[in-house]
Write a protein that holds these residues in place. Sequence first.
Motif, PDB file in Angstrom:
ATOM      1  N   GLU A 184       3.406  -1.826 -14.595  1.00  0.00           N
ATOM      2  CA  GLU A 184       2.461  -1.306 -13.627  1.00  0.00           C
ATOM      3  C   GLU A 184       2.181  -2.362 -12.553  1.00  0.00           C
ATOM      4  O   GLU A 184       1.985  -3.537 -12.877  1.00  0.00           O
ATOM      5  CB  GLU A 184       1.142  -0.925 -14.315  1.00  0.00           C
ATOM      6  N   PRO A 185       2.140  -1.935 -11.291  1.00  0.00           N
ATOM      7  CA  PRO A 185       1.749  -2.884 -10.246  1.00  0.00           C
ATOM      8  C   PRO A 185       0.266  -3.230 -10.406  1.00  0.00           C
ATOM      9  O   PRO A 185      -0.526  -2.385 -10.828  1.00  0.00           O
ATOM     10  CB  PRO A 185       1.993  -2.092  -8.956  1.00  0.00           C
ATOM     11  N   THR A 186      -0.085  -4.454 -10.102  1.00  0.00           N
ATOM     12  CA  THR A 186      -1.481  -4.863 -10.286  1.00  0.00           C
ATOM     13  C   THR A 186      -2.082  -5.340  -8.980  1.00  0.00           C
ATOM     14  O   THR A 186      -1.365  -5.725  -8.038  1.00  0.00           O
ATOM     15  CB  THR A 186      -1.585  -5.999 -11.311  1.00  0.00           C
ATOM     16  N   THR A 187      -3.387  -5.319  -8.936  1.00  0.00           N
ATOM     17  CA  THR A 187      -4.104  -5.849  -7.780  1.00  0.00           C
ATOM     18  C   THR A 187      -4.265  -7.353  -7.953  1.00  0.00           C
ATOM     19  O   THR A 187      -3.876  -7.912  -8.970  1.00  0.00           O
ATOM     20  CB  THR A 187      -5.500  -5.220  -7.667  1.00  0.00           C
ATOM     21  N   ARG A 188      -4.898  -7.977  -6.969  1.00  0.00           N
ATOM     22  CA  ARG A 188      -5.148  -9.412  -7.034  1.00  0.00           C
ATOM     23  C   ARG A 188      -5.876  -9.829  -8.300  1.00  0.00           C
ATOM     24  O   ARG A 188      -5.708 -10.915  -8.817  1.00  0.00           O
ATOM     25  CB  ARG A 188      -6.036  -9.814  -5.837  1.00  0.00           C
ATOM     26  N   PHE A 189      -6.739  -8.913  -8.793  1.00  0.00           N
ATOM     27  CA  PHE A 189      -7.589  -9.292  -9.924  1.00  0.00           C
ATOM     28  C   PHE A 189      -6.944  -8.977 -11.269  1.00  0.00           C
ATOM     29  O   PHE A 189      -7.581  -9.048 -12.301  1.00  0.00           O
ATOM     30  CB  PHE A 189      -8.935  -8.567  -9.819  1.00  0.00           C
ATOM     31  N   GLY A 190      -5.682  -8.580 -11.239  1.00  0.00           N
ATOM     32  CA  GLY A 190      -5.019  -8.302 -12.503  1.00  0.00           C
ATOM     33  C   GLY A 190      -5.272  -6.903 -13.037  1.00  0.00           C
ATOM     34  O   GLY A 190      -4.871  -6.586 -14.145  1.00  0.00           O
ATOM     35  N   LEU A 191      -5.943  -6.067 -12.252  1.00  0.00           N
ATOM     36  CA  LEU A 191      -6.176  -4.690 -12.683  1.00  0.00           C
ATOM     37  C   LEU A 191      -5.015  -3.821 -12.195  1.00  0.00           C
ATOM     38  O   LEU A 191      -4.313  -4.175 -11.258  1.00  0.00           O
ATOM     39  CB  LEU A 191      -7.495  -4.162 -12.117  1.00  0.00           C
ATOM     40  N   VAL A 192      -4.848  -2.673 -12.838  1.00  0.00           N
ATOM     41  CA  VAL A 192      -3.750  -1.794 -12.427  1.00  0.00           C
ATOM     42  C   VAL A 192      -4.052  -1.208 -11.051  1.00  0.00           C
ATOM     43  O   VAL A 192      -5.136  -0.702 -10.796  1.00  0.00           O
ATOM     44  CB  VAL A 192      -3.552  -0.663 -13.451  1.00  0.00           C
ATOM     45  N   ASP A 193      -3.084  -1.270 -10.179  1.00  0.00           N
ATOM     46  CA  ASP A 193      -3.213  -0.735  -8.826  1.00  0.00           C
ATOM     47  C   ASP A 193      -2.730   0.712  -8.826  1.00  0.00           C
ATOM     48  O   ASP A 193      -1.561   0.984  -8.573  1.00  0.00           O
ATOM     49  CB  ASP A 193      -2.380  -1.601  -7.871  1.00  0.00           C
ATOM     50  N   TRP A 194      -3.648   1.642  -9.151  1.00  0.00           N
ATOM     51  CA  TRP A 194      -3.228   3.043  -9.327  1.00  0.00           C
ATOM     52  C   TRP A 194      -2.704   3.646  -8.037  1.00  0.00           C
ATOM     53  O   TRP A 194      -1.691   4.348  -8.049  1.00  0.00           O
ATOM     54  CB  TRP A 194      -4.385   3.882  -9.869  1.00  0.00           C
TER      55      TRP A 194
END
Lengths: 408, 521
Positions: B122-132
């Motif tokens: 899964e692609p993630t955001t800067r903060f390590g969360l999933v970039d839905w």
Amino acid sequence: MTEPIPTATATPTALPAQTPHDDGPPDPPAARPAYGEKVEWRNYTLLLVLAVIWFVFQLLTDGLFLTQRNLGLLALQSTIVSLAAISAVMLIVTRNFDVSVGSAVALVGVVLAMLTVRAGWPVLPAILVAMLCAVLMGAWQGFWVARVGIPSFIVTLAGMLYFRGLSLIIPDGETIAPLPGALTNFATGYLTAAYSVILILLALGGYLAYQLRTVRRAVRLGLADDVRRPFARRAVPAIVAAAAGIYIGESIGIPLLVILLGVCTLVAELLMRRTRYGAKLYAIGGNPEAARLAGINVESAVFRNFLIAGVAYGITGIALTARVSGAVGGSAGLFLELDAIAAAIIGGTSLAGGRGRILGALLGALLMGSLNNGMSLMNVSTFYQETARGMVLLVAVAIDQLSRRRAA
Amino acid sequence: MTSTSAGSPAPGGPAAEPLMRLHRITKRFPGVVAVDDVSLDLAAGEIVALLGQNGAGKSTMIQIVAGVYGANTYDGDLTLGGEPYRPAGVIEAERGGVVLIPQQVSVVPEMTVGQNMFLNNEPTTRFGLVDWEGLYARARQVLADFGTDVDPRVRMGSLDLAAQQLVVIARALSADARLLILDEPTAALTENEAHRLFVHLRGLRARGVAIVYVSHRLAEVFAIADRVVVLRDGRLCGDHRTVDTTRDEVVRDMLGAGIPEPRQQYGGAAASPGEVALEVAGLSVRDPEDGDRVRVDMLDLTVRRGETVGVFGLVGSGTTPAAMAIFGAWPGRVDGTIRVDGRAVRINRPADAIAHGVGMIAPDRRRTLMLDHSVADNVVLASLRSLCRHGLLDPHARTLRAEEYVRRLNIRTPSVRAPVGTLSGGNQQKVQVARWLAAQTRTMLLVDPTHGVDVGARAEIYRLLRLLARQRYALLLVSAEAEELVAVCDRVLVLRAGRAVGELTGAGLTESNLLHLAAGD
């Protein structure tokens, strides 16, 4: 007609016919182990562990542990957990769990106490109604597991909550005591020493006669070479156990509850080892799909399994309530389900299903009871007792897993 | 683009550098050579069909190419685009642009299409969360590039099988695939769904992707493939341009020439068939998950006493569901009438079938045997009633019963107490047969009884089946192996897409006829 391979040249009218076994050993497969040769070393490890624990307590308590009086007490203390463990084994064998036992037992106790104390019923009808309620509780849970298909863990987790709730609602949170003397006397009573010894000797005699007959028949059928060794393998532990029983019982006798446990164990062992129903339960636990494809009605067998659990709620609940001479909805039977499951597992019942012995579970219950009893004698706080029992459970299961891995 | 594939596949090689070159590949397993000295070129923009019977080495070969087997586990060399190609694993192969789509695509039906496509990636955001948002945007892009309009936000389970397969292929292709390997992609698809898949495959070919297409279905192969490559016993024994060959030639390549029909070697002719033991009329079987999907459509069949009737069909043709339905073990809806020994019976569960004297050897032994339990427990499981004395099970009788069948069927086990899981596949299978003999079921359904069984035990099982037939057992043998059916059956019913399309008997019962009929020629 001992042609082993049905080949094209074999007689076209029948498979090699049945060998008449009764007139002597019909050449057995070369490497067949003698009858009963397979020794369950696991059960002996458990006995060994038990012996070590007893020895240690004997030293630490300055000889208080292995007295007639204390061993009698220990047997009595282990009875309730043992009763619950019997039904736990049966359920776990089919891959089902019952975590509602403690609450169900409390509710049965409340019913019994309400009827005898509040409503003033005579003892016998009250017991019958309490048993009926218990069986209905089992049927209720069995319905959700077997017919509706909800995992037993969930069904009984819910049951644990609302059975406990009901056991507080019905008496409005009050303790109902004291129970009629007839009940209390049974639960705390002892069979007199003389009768106890006679009972033990009779039981031993019956068991030995039965085993002798079984082994003789095995020899006649060509399944064993001689009578002595297989018979001795069964007789010696029984004689040792009987001697221990006589030692404990010869001064004050055997607690009546322990005799009740003995009867329940006998019935449960017969059910599991010697009936079609028992064979079906083991098959279902071993492979539910295989059981179904072999024509076993899995739902119905599991439903009846919960009915038996209901009977166990009844017996355990009545015994527990009578022993403390009152129903305490909030605390009676607390954590009994966990002790029962732990006893079953320590006794070699497989969580994966398909494997487990009632006698093993009784040893497991005795082991945990010994820890409680011994530590109490040493005035160890219950905090430490809980901790120790938890560690024992973990270690017991770990040993089991490791030994099995090595065997495989 | 397709013109690049015009190079002759004959020795001498194409003029252009092939995309993938297999040079003298040999793969051995203990006791068997699965792939034997195979050399093959695959060109960009070419669809190559890989054919062969079960066990011919197709799976092993494509798994070598896809990196399932590491580079050091086989002999020979691979080159990809002229460079040496030695993938250590599937991931490395995919990085090189070689993608295998297995026969059964694994998806998580409860997750969305997009989640499935980027599972564990899964692609993630800067903060390590999933970039839905990013995930769905990329998923939509990939699907659009592939030419499907599936919404990446819908649940995977809400799509039909073909659409799921397309999603999996689209995801695989997002990694710039150059070689796409499809293992029986149409096995579970309807005709319409298969056509949708073909449209996409032709689109990929036009983009220069090389495609290896494993299939049993000749009609399909001739519709889609540019080239047909045939394996037999691990060897390459046929490589034709589709336009230059015929189905007969391909079938001959698959079967080999001059192999005698082994029909007589397992015990010769059956006794003349007796009265009808099993009669099935209008059997319709629906998929348990998708009630509109008909797996078996109005099937009629009869088996007489002393007769062995085969049921043959390719993967997905409905042969196994039919047998399961007759036995009462099919989870979905079943219609039709069943008569056993002349009496109409209702069979809702296996217990009903057994009560009427019908037993089933199921396709997967792990489902029918209690592998941790003893041979004895497994043998007597369906005949517990007869082991009771005074209402209690008699352990001696159990041991004797088990030993009797161990001896009769020549089951090789150290003792009847040994866990059945420690026995070889062939002996486990005989334990299943023993269970039904002990239960005295005189009509038996056998589904792939020699699955995973070695050659010696196989012959023994065939002999046993012939023997049972001579003893007036009625046998229904479901198998995907034509050779086996020809060897032991008196007649064979052929299913295609859930329907009976013919019956072969006598001199017409040959492997090639079976294959032709099942493949839809």
